[in-house]
Scaffold this active site. Structure first.
Site, PDB file in Angstrom:
ATOM      1  N   CYS A 178      -5.726  13.173  12.736  1.00 51.77           N
ATOM      2  CA  CYS A 178      -6.020  11.756  12.287  1.00 51.77           C
ATOM      3  C   CYS A 178      -5.714  10.869  13.515  1.00 51.77           C
ATOM      4  CB  CYS A 178      -5.421  10.997  11.590  1.00 51.77           C
ATOM      5  SG  CYS A 178      -3.763  10.785  12.234  1.00 51.77           S
ATOM      6  N   ASP A 204       4.811   0.109  12.374  1.00 51.14           N
ATOM      7  CA  ASP A 204       2.817   0.385  11.863  1.00 51.14           C
ATOM      8  C   ASP A 204       2.716  -1.130  11.825  1.00 51.14           C
ATOM      9  OD1 ASP A 204       2.451   2.347  10.219  1.00 51.14           O
ATOM     10  OD2 ASP A 204       2.683   1.623   8.521  1.00 51.14           O
ATOM     11  N   LYS A 238       0.763  -1.224   0.161  1.00 51.33           N
ATOM     12  CA  LYS A 238       0.075   0.066  -0.339  1.00 51.33           C
ATOM     13  C   LYS A 238       0.818   1.239   0.164  1.00 51.33           C
ATOM     14  CE  LYS A 238      -1.993   2.142   4.072  1.00 51.33           C
ATOM     15  NZ  LYS A 238      -1.528   3.599   3.632  1.00 51.33           N
ATOM     16  N   ASN A 239       1.855   1.012   0.720  1.00 54.56           N
ATOM     17  CA  ASN A 239       2.485   2.585   1.146  1.00 54.56           C
ATOM     18  C   ASN A 239       3.748   2.882  -0.543  1.00 54.56           C
ATOM     19  OD1 ASN A 239       1.791   3.075   3.189  1.00 54.56           O
ATOM     20  ND2 ASN A 239       2.991   2.768   5.021  1.00 54.56           N
ATOM     21  N   ARG A 253      -8.664  -0.439   4.683  1.00 56.05           N
ATOM     22  CA  ARG A 253      -7.923   0.289   3.848  1.00 56.05           C
ATOM     23  C   ARG A 253      -6.576  -0.203   2.902  1.00 56.05           C
ATOM     24  NH1 ARG A 253      -6.158   4.431   7.287  1.00 56.05           N
ATOM     25  NH2 ARG A 253      -4.822   4.726   6.383  1.00 56.05           N
ATOM     26  N   ARG A 256       0.449  14.959  13.344  1.00 58.43           N
ATOM     27  CA  ARG A 256       0.707  14.703  11.857  1.00 58.43           C
ATOM     28  C   ARG A 256       0.610  15.585  11.460  1.00 58.43           C
ATOM     29  NH1 ARG A 256      -1.344   8.643   9.714  1.00 58.43           N
ATOM     30  NH2 ARG A 256       1.052   8.639   9.056  1.00 58.43           N
TER      31      ARG A 256
END
Ligand code: UD1
Length: 420
Positions: A116, A307, A22-23, A399, A121
């Protein structure tokens, strides 16, 4: 809102194919803005966040088309400079439209992402870097407005105050089309940075040093099209390894990039897993083995990834003894802690550290997902726990984890999606 109903207590066993990262996919979809030519992206994970990136491209004037599963064609030219609030607020990574838009069009208006769940952030490093490359920047009506003086950015020597993954990526994309040489010092070194650099190089960019703390980019006049395959998702891989470990299972992961997982594999081995690597396959065998506690301190790559912190919290929660998990990247990234406590975990937050006392097992409960990786930890906890666990608000999970139920069921786990 969809929920997961999970019946715990079964060891995961079997094989799972890991998706594209994803990233890496998010900046790479956005970097196609830097050319008018067509680009084919392969191994692109089908996720809510990648769909949001495509929607953003479309709003900005480009076209895309699905060619096959996980394969997309992106064509056309960016014609609009505005990344609107309604879209940016659903995905903070949209801030990465700022660099490529300013480089390609000479101007951009990108909504400032809000706060968030995992802290404030800020995006000051993205903005500061672009100012150093000759952009005039204003904040008006919640939008960051950027204008490159004379229509083009210029090269600069940028020292990042803090290591920022998307900040580094934003500036790499901008620098690829700037006049002259840009040097980014204290750059992020994540494998996703290297994948973005590989894609930009395929498009004709001149980049060196990606994967180290100093990246050098010699701007070119134009970039061209081509084809790129997205790198494997190391966080998805790590999540399935922890799920296999926590359930005392025996799992083989295919299509991984083991070199991107060194810190995670080292901690799994320290926690007593038997791990074998064979090319792009990783096999973890935890049958009949005790889980040993491991202390974790998150750090930028090649350190232990933030993560993976929430998933390791579950492992430590059922380990033979006490341990600690310290979060150094984000404030307020312990939202999974109260939920895990509801499942019987013995956890205590002390500043940016969680002290953990292992218990023999967790118990099923109704819990709420609060962010992407916290959700992953609750799903793992549900697979381990006695009885039934209901994980609410799983849109976070969608997501970032492709075909999550299908993959867990393929490993013998019991998980159902229930639409409310
Ligand atoms: C990326 C990842 C995310 C991961 C994180 C850290 C993507 C799409 N997301 O997020 O999954 O958890 O890296 O590995 O790739 N900071 C500032 N000013 C800025 C930018 C960041 O102070 O302008 C701070 C942040 O608040 C944080 C730290 O720098 O404390 C690192 O954040 P950063 O690496 O930028 O995270 P993201 O790129 O948003």
């Amino acid at each position: 809102m969809d929920k997961f109903v999970i019946t715990g207590g079964r060891a995961l066993s079997g094989e799972v194919v890991i998706s594209g990262a994803k990233n890496a996919a998010l900046p790479i979809i956005l970097c196609t803005m830097l050319t008018k030519d067509s680009i084919v992206l392969k191994n692109l994970p089908e996720l809510r966040d990648t769909a949001t990136c495509f929607k953003l491209l479309e709003i900005l004037g480009k076209k895309y088309q699905k060619l096959n599963d996980n394969e997309y064609l992106i064509e056309g030219e960016v014609t609009s400079k505005v990344a609107p609030y309604d879209l940016v607020k659903t995905m903070r990574a949209s801030i990465m439209a700022l660099g490529p838009l300013t480089a390609f069009l000479g101007e951009a208006e990108v909504s400032l992402p809000g706060g968030c769940a995992i802290g404030a952030r800020p995006v000051d490093l993205h903005v500061k870097g672009l100012i150093e490359m000759g952009a005039k920047m204003h904040l008006e009506e919640g939008y960051i407005r950027a204008q490159a003086v004379g229509g083009r950015l210029h090269g600069a020597r940028i020292v990042m105050d803090k290591v920022s993954v998307t900040g580094t990526e934003n500036l790499m994309m901008a620098a690829s089309l700037a006049d002259g040489v840009t040097i980014i010092e204290n750059a992020a070194r994540e494998p996703e940075i290297v994948d973005l650099a590989d894609c930009l190089r395929m498009m004709g960019a001149k980049i060196r040093g990606d994967g180290t703390a100093t990246i050098e980019i010699e701007g070119v006049k134009e970039l061209h099209g081509g084809e790129h395959t997205i790198v494997a998702d190391r966080i998805e891989a790590g999540t399935y390894l922890v799920a296999g470990m926590a359930t005392h299972g025996f799992v083989t992961l295919h299509n991984t990039l083991p070199s991107s997982l060194e810190a995670v594999l080292a901690k799994l081995r320290q926690a007593n897993a038997l791990i074998e690597i064979n090319g792009t396959d990783i096999t973890l065998d935890m049958r009949g083995r005790d889980i040993m506690p491991v202390d974790i301190v998150t750090a930028p790559h090649p350190g232990f990834p933030t993560d993976m912190q929430a998933q390791f919290m579950v492992l430590n929660a059922i380990a033979q003894g006490s341990s600690s998990v310290t979060e150094t990247i984000f404030e307020n990234r312990f939202m999974h802690v109260p939920e895990l406590i509801r499942m019987g975990a013995r956890l205590k937050i002390e500043g940016n550290t969680v002290m953990i006392q292992g218990v023999p097992n967790l118990k099923g409960a109704q819990v709420m997902a609060t962010d992407l990786r916290a959700s992953a930890s609750l799903v793992i906890a549900g697979l381990v726990a006695e009885g039934q666990t209901i994980v609410d608000r799983i849109y976070h999970m969608d997501r970032g984890y492709e075909h999550i139920e299908r993959k867990i069921r393929g490993l013998g786990g019991t998980i159902e999606r229930v639409s409310a």
